[in-house]
Design a protein around this motif. Structure first.
Motif, short mmCIF file in Angstrom:
data_model
loop_
_atom_site.label_atom_id
_atom_site.label_comp_id
_atom_site.label_asym_id
_atom_site.label_seq_id
_atom_site.Cartn_x
_atom_site.Cartn_y
_atom_site.Cartn_z
N GLY A 285 25.88 -27.56 40.68
CA GLY A 285 24.56 -27.26 40.15
C GLY A 285 23.50 -27.42 41.22
O GLY A 285 23.64 -28.23 42.13
N LEU A 286 22.44 -26.64 41.10
CA LEU A 286 21.41 -26.63 42.12
C LEU A 286 20.31 -27.64 41.82
O LEU A 286 19.66 -27.59 40.76
CB LEU A 286 20.79 -25.22 42.22
CG LEU A 286 19.60 -25.05 43.17
CD1 LEU A 286 20.01 -25.34 44.61
CD2 LEU A 286 19.01 -23.66 43.04
N THR A 287 20.07 -28.55 42.75
CA THR A 287 18.92 -29.44 42.67
C THR A 287 17.66 -28.60 42.81
O THR A 287 17.56 -27.76 43.73
CB THR A 287 18.97 -30.50 43.78
OG1 THR A 287 20.07 -31.39 43.52
CG2 THR A 287 17.69 -31.29 43.85
N SER A 288 16.70 -28.80 41.93
CA SER A 288 15.54 -27.91 41.92
C SER A 288 14.29 -28.62 41.40
O SER A 288 14.37 -29.55 40.59
CB SER A 288 15.83 -26.67 41.06
OG SER A 288 14.74 -25.78 41.08
N VAL A 289 13.14 -28.13 41.85
CA VAL A 289 11.85 -28.63 41.37
C VAL A 289 11.52 -27.91 40.06
O VAL A 289 11.52 -26.68 39.99
CB VAL A 289 10.74 -28.37 42.39
CG1 VAL A 289 9.39 -28.84 41.84
CG2 VAL A 289 11.05 -29.07 43.71
N ASP A 290 11.29 -28.70 39.02
CA ASP A 290 10.96 -28.15 37.70
C ASP A 290 9.46 -27.91 37.61
O ASP A 290 8.66 -28.84 37.72
CB ASP A 290 11.39 -29.13 36.61
CG ASP A 290 11.26 -28.56 35.21
OD1 ASP A 290 10.46 -27.61 35.02
OD2 ASP A 290 11.92 -29.06 34.29
N PRO A 291 9.02 -26.63 37.40
CA PRO A 291 7.59 -26.31 37.39
C PRO A 291 6.89 -26.58 36.06
O PRO A 291 5.70 -26.28 35.94
CB PRO A 291 7.59 -24.81 37.70
CG PRO A 291 8.86 -24.32 37.08
CD PRO A 291 9.86 -25.43 37.27
N ASP A 292 7.58 -27.10 35.07
CA ASP A 292 6.98 -27.43 33.78
C ASP A 292 6.34 -26.19 33.14
O ASP A 292 5.12 -26.12 32.96
CB ASP A 292 5.95 -28.55 33.91
CG ASP A 292 5.42 -29.03 32.54
OD1 ASP A 292 6.01 -28.64 31.51
OD2 ASP A 292 4.42 -29.75 32.52
N HIS A 293 7.17 -25.23 32.78
CA HIS A 293 6.67 -24.01 32.14
C HIS A 293 5.83 -24.32 30.90
O HIS A 293 4.80 -23.68 30.66
CB HIS A 293 7.86 -23.13 31.71
CG HIS A 293 8.51 -22.43 32.85
ND1 HIS A 293 9.86 -22.24 32.93
CD2 HIS A 293 7.99 -21.85 33.96
CE1 HIS A 293 10.16 -21.58 34.03
NE2 HIS A 293 9.04 -21.34 34.68
#
Length: 333
Positions: A285-293
């Motif tokens: 799985g890709l570690t990612s920054v969540d932009p809080d849609h």
């Protein structure tokens, strides 16, 4: 076209009674209302929405204008739809394909008259374009670039997010981190701000960021990202991690790395930005920054509702905070 008069003649009541029944207002007996509705359906009566909108001064419609509705924007559009529906309005989506001429056409006077308000995600419009659009209809801009002080503007904490992702990989042992899609040019949106976060994380850790590892891309596509990483590998560039400015860019990087026989994250860590749905289904799985849609959508609609209601107050410029979602593509000490 079937009119209220036609329905009144068929049902033997006044035009006013027909109007009240169709709009579910006034004192109309249930039996009479049912007969009027049945006749209206039989005759194929349709409300003249254009005339109604002119009469009441609103369309009950919000437009979301964006470069595309893939990946990051698909999740954002879904959350905006939830907000719009909660306000008992309708949502119209318009795609500009990130072309400035399409963005200008989308905010033309003819187009804007169709909506109560507009959420605009722009990549190419200048300050004058935005100011003209704002004067025609309530407008909130969703953009990662600087906007005029007079327009309501929502953006992500891009530099903070890039800093989080890069710092996490440094904590996992990385020392030579490529920023894929970054740029040293000023005000290029995410290419500039996310590169700045990459630099800040190095500075925080007392590491000198190697400018040779800033790798611009002609387009934030999987293809361009994969080709760029392939070139790095082919040229023998030394790196042990990749911070990709979007998840789509990260997917291209991962394809190039695995195709070259690199293990993720054992040999090279990878992190992205956007936390698109696909990121959780990769292996690893890709570690990612969540932009809080949800936060972006709620904030943007709050500002837009304010303007639609006629609030003349000063414009708000809001930066929505982000968070890091850690998955298997990075290491933790």
């Amino acid at each position: 076209m079937v009119t209220l008069n036609d329905i009144a003649e068929r049902t033997g009541v006044t035009v006013a009674t027909v109007s009240n029944a169709l709009r579910n207002r006034g004192r109309v007996a249930e039996q009479t209302r049912a007969r009027i509705l049945a006749v209206a359906e039989e005759l194929g009566y349709e409300v003249n929405l254009r005339a109604r909108h002119l009469r009441i001064g609103r369309t009950d419609t919000i437009a979301f204008i964006a470069p595309s509705f893939h990946d990051y924007f698909s999740g954002l559009a879904d959350e905006i739809a939830v907000e719009v529906e909660a306000g008992r309005r309708h949502l119209v989506l318009e795609r500009t394909a990130a072309r400035t001429e399409n963005e200008r056409e989308a905010i033309s006077l003819t187009r804007l008259q169709m909506f109560d308000g507009v959420l605009l995600s722009t990549v190419g419009l200048d300050r004058e374009d935005i100011a003209r659009a704002q004067s025609r209809v309530p407008l909130v801009v969703l953009s990662e670039r600087e906007m005029p002080a007079t327009v309501d503007h929502v953006m992500l904490a891009n530099e903070d997010g890039a800093r989080l992702a890069t710092a996490h990989m440094i904590d996992g042992g990385a020392r030579n981190i490529v920023v894929l899609g970054g740029s040293t040019a000023p005000d290029l949106g995410i290419a500039s701000s996310r590169r700045a976060g990459w630099e800040a994380a190095h500075s925080d850790a007392g590491i000198v960021a190697d400018p040779r590892l800033i790798v611009p891309l002609p387009d934030f596509s999987m293809h361009d990202a994969r080709e760029a990483v392939r070139r790095l590998l082919r040229d023998g560039v030394r790196f042990d991690a990749v911070f990709a400015v979007t998840d789509v860019v990260a997917l291209g990087a991962m394809s190039a790395l695995t195709g070259h026989g690199c293990r993720i994250p054992q040999d090279i860590q990878v992190a992205g930005f956007d936390n698109i749905a696909t990121s959780d289904y990769l292996s690893p799985g890709l570690t990612s920054v969540d932009p809080d849609h949800r936060g972006v959508a709620h904030t943007a609609m709050r500002l837009l509702a304010r303007r639609i209601a006629g609030d003349p107050g000063p414009a708000e410029h809001i930066v929505v905070p982000v968070s890091l979602v850690v998955r298997g593509s990075t290491r933790a000490r």
